[in-house]
Design an enzyme around this catalytic site. Structure first.
Site, PDB file in Angstrom:
ATOM      1  N   THR A 110       0.809  -1.120   0.052  1.00 55.74           N
ATOM      2  CA  THR A 110      -0.105  -0.130   0.116  1.00 55.74           C
ATOM      3  C   THR A 110       1.037   1.275   0.134  1.00 55.74           C
ATOM      4  O   THR A 110       0.539   2.097  -0.821  1.00 55.74           O
ATOM      5  CB  THR A 110      -0.980   0.023   1.165  1.00 55.74           C
ATOM      6  N   THR A 150      -4.126  -1.421  -4.519  1.00 54.29           N
ATOM      7  CA  THR A 150      -2.624  -1.686  -4.285  1.00 54.29           C
ATOM      8  C   THR A 150      -2.782  -3.450  -5.065  1.00 54.29           C
ATOM      9  O   THR A 150      -1.802  -3.944  -5.562  1.00 54.29           O
ATOM     10  CB  THR A 150      -2.122  -1.765  -2.878  1.00 54.29           C
ATOM     11  N   THR A 196      34.569 -40.535 -10.141  1.00 54.71           N
ATOM     12  CA  THR A 196      33.273 -40.601  -9.364  1.00 54.71           C
ATOM     13  C   THR A 196      33.690 -41.007  -8.033  1.00 54.71           C
ATOM     14  O   THR A 196      34.815 -41.587  -7.704  1.00 54.71           O
ATOM     15  CB  THR A 196      32.431 -41.953 -10.054  1.00 54.71           C
ATOM     16  N   SER A 327      45.795 -12.880  -2.889  1.00 50.80           N
ATOM     17  CA  SER A 327      46.204 -12.950  -1.363  1.00 50.80           C
ATOM     18  C   SER A 327      47.088 -11.673  -1.059  1.00 50.80           C
ATOM     19  O   SER A 327      47.697 -11.075  -1.923  1.00 50.80           O
ATOM     20  CB  SER A 327      46.821 -13.854  -0.932  1.00 50.80           C
ATOM     21  N   LYS A 333      49.682 -15.499  -5.869  1.00 50.07           N
ATOM     22  CA  LYS A 333      48.639 -16.609  -5.511  1.00 50.07           C
ATOM     23  C   LYS A 333      47.366 -15.912  -6.246  1.00 50.07           C
ATOM     24  O   LYS A 333      47.302 -14.556  -6.259  1.00 50.07           O
ATOM     25  CB  LYS A 333      48.043 -16.676  -4.122  1.00 50.07           C
TER      26      LYS A 333
END
Length: 474
Positions: A110, A150, A196, A327, A333
């Site tokens: 509203t 609304t 797997t 890093s 890195k």
């Protein structure tokens, strides 16, 4: 000093509602209802202005309604024309500073609707040559909100905005699928070891892995696309609860027809307005699909993170282009930031989906009190996910390269060739080769070549052949 006090008085106006009166800046496009809501709801730090696509469709919906109401003599021509011009300005991104209500306001929307009505009304008054607040000439509720509530307007605008948001997400997912298909083609002949349970398994081509990822994206795009038809059914004309109180014959059909022309797609009035206004299942279903897409693509990103791990102490089968230092204490890195960003976004979207589920489930009776939460959560999740997928696509997938030497070394040094050798030598002999390899520390392929079982070239050929399914390899 007297002149200064007079100027200050002229720079303010007074508006009155059922709770009393309030003083506002004379040129403010918001009114008393917006002011009270902005004071009551200071939750998220975001206002309606942070959701420009929703604002745009709220403005367009009210513009269409003003046209239909003017056509049916519910507004004067001057009023209708002024509302239309004000809506066009708002839809174009103007006057957003007057959208002051928190996006998580504590009602079914509203306060957001009041804010939009007041901004449109006060800007329309200016266009008519009046001052903001002179509502005797054009009122936010009696004129801008004529034949509306609304409940039906916010739902309608949210659906139309989400059609655009989802369409863009679909395009983004499809584009990622194209990039993955290109990687499938690029690496269709590169052998690697499949895994797997995180253990060496059997040989496959790297291109096949990317083909599997591409198939996922194409299916996700179809799942997202399927929601658009449900969002093309609009509750406009139901007003507060579905009875259509305050409308007139032909109103909702005319509004939907005009909105269809604006949206550039077929839209339809809801067959059951009570259902359309109180039940939020279509939003919950969309949110669930967005979450599924996010988590599924997050799995792809996690795979690429693992396969690119290293460069010396990890798998190092894929290489990502460095985009920033990884890093503050370890020089050199580099991290897979765009892949990690997509995974993080997937978890963020999952939380937003939970908010949508709770809000949809806890609507009571004839409306859902928590529609703002549903809308905000969906806009955030779709917008954030689309951005993360796009970055992942452009900065990670498209620039990804395979470390071909490492892929082959990992395969040939592993026991993953045993299932292939089993087809040539039988299970017992292949198992003996694996046992010899594990006992001696030498590779099974070295032992097979040394014992004259097969040549290296023959083994490579068999590995390629065994990676192609007899029914689908062509």
């Amino acid at each position: 000093m007297e002149i200064h006090r007079e100027t200050q008085r002229e720079a303010q106006r007074i508006e009155i509602d059922s709770l009393g009166q309030r003083t506002l800046p004379a040129d403010a496009l918001f009114g008393i209802h917006s002011l009270r809501a902005s004071e009551n709801f200071r939750y998220s730090g975001e206002t309606l202005a942070n959701y420009p696509r929703l604002v745009r469709w709220l403005a367009k919906t009210k513009m269409v309604i003003a046209i239909v109401n003017g056509r049916n003599d519910k507004l004067t021509t001057e009023q209708s024309d002024a509302i239309v011009l004000a809506c066009l300005e708002l839809a174009a991104g103007q006057h957003t500073q007057a959208l002051i209500v928190d996006a998580l306001e504590g009602a079914c929307g509203t306060s957001m609707n009041m804010n939009i009505n007041e901004v449109i009304a006060n800007r329309a008054l200016q266009l008519m040559g009046h001052n903001p607040g002179q509502y005797q000439f054009l009122d936010p509720l009696d004129h801008v909100a004529y034949a509306q509530s609304t409940s039906d307007v916010l739902l309608t605008a949210t659906k139309l905005a989400l059609i655009e948001e989802v369409s863009e997400l679909v395009d983004t997912v499809k584009h990622l699928g194209v990039s993955l298909r290109k990687k499938e083609l690029q690496y269709r002949d590169l052998l690697r070891v499949a895994r797997t349970c995180m253990q060496d398994c059997m040989p496959m081509h790297l291109g096949q892995a990317f083909g599997g990822y591409a198939g996922l994206t194409e299916r996700l795009a179809q799942s997202l696309q399927a929601h658009l038809d449900l969002f093309s059914v609009l509750p406009i004309g139901g007003t507060g609860i579905g009875t259509g109180l305050g409308t007139y014959p032909g109103y909702r059909q005319a509004v939907v027809a005009e909105l269809s022309a604006l949206a550039g797609r077929a839209l339809y009035p809801s067959a059951n307005l009570f259902d359309a206004i109180q039940n939020m299942d279509v939003f919950a279903a969309l949110s669930s699909t967005v979450k599924t897409a996010a988590l599924s693509l997050g799995k792809v990103a996690n795979d690429l993170i693992l396969l690119s791990s290293g460069p010396h102490a990890g798998l190092n089968e894929l290489r990502m282009v460095p985009v920033q230092a990884g890093s503050s204490m370890m020089p050199g890195k580099v991290n897979p930031v765009h892949a990690m960003g997509l995974v993080q976004t997937a978890y963020f979207v999952t939380g937003l989906d939970h908010s949508v589920s709770l809000a949809a489930a806890n609507g009571r009776l004839e409306t859902n009190d928590y529609m703002p939460l549903i809308a905000v959560s969906l806009f955030k999740s779709i917008r954030t996910l689309a951005a993360a997928i796009s970055s992942f696509d452009r900065h990670c997938v498209q620039l990804l390269t395979a470390n071909e030497e490492v892929c082959m070394t990992h395969l040939l040094d592993s026991i993953a060739i045993a299932p292939t050798l089993k087809q040539q030598l039988g299970y017992k002999r292949a198992a003996q080769l694996v046992e010899q390899s594990l006992r001696s520390g030498r590779t099974a392929i070295e032992i097979a070549i040394e014992e004259g079982v097969m040549s290296r070239q023959q083994i490579i050929g068999v590995l390629h052949q065994s990676s192609l399914h007899p029914d689908v390899s062509a």
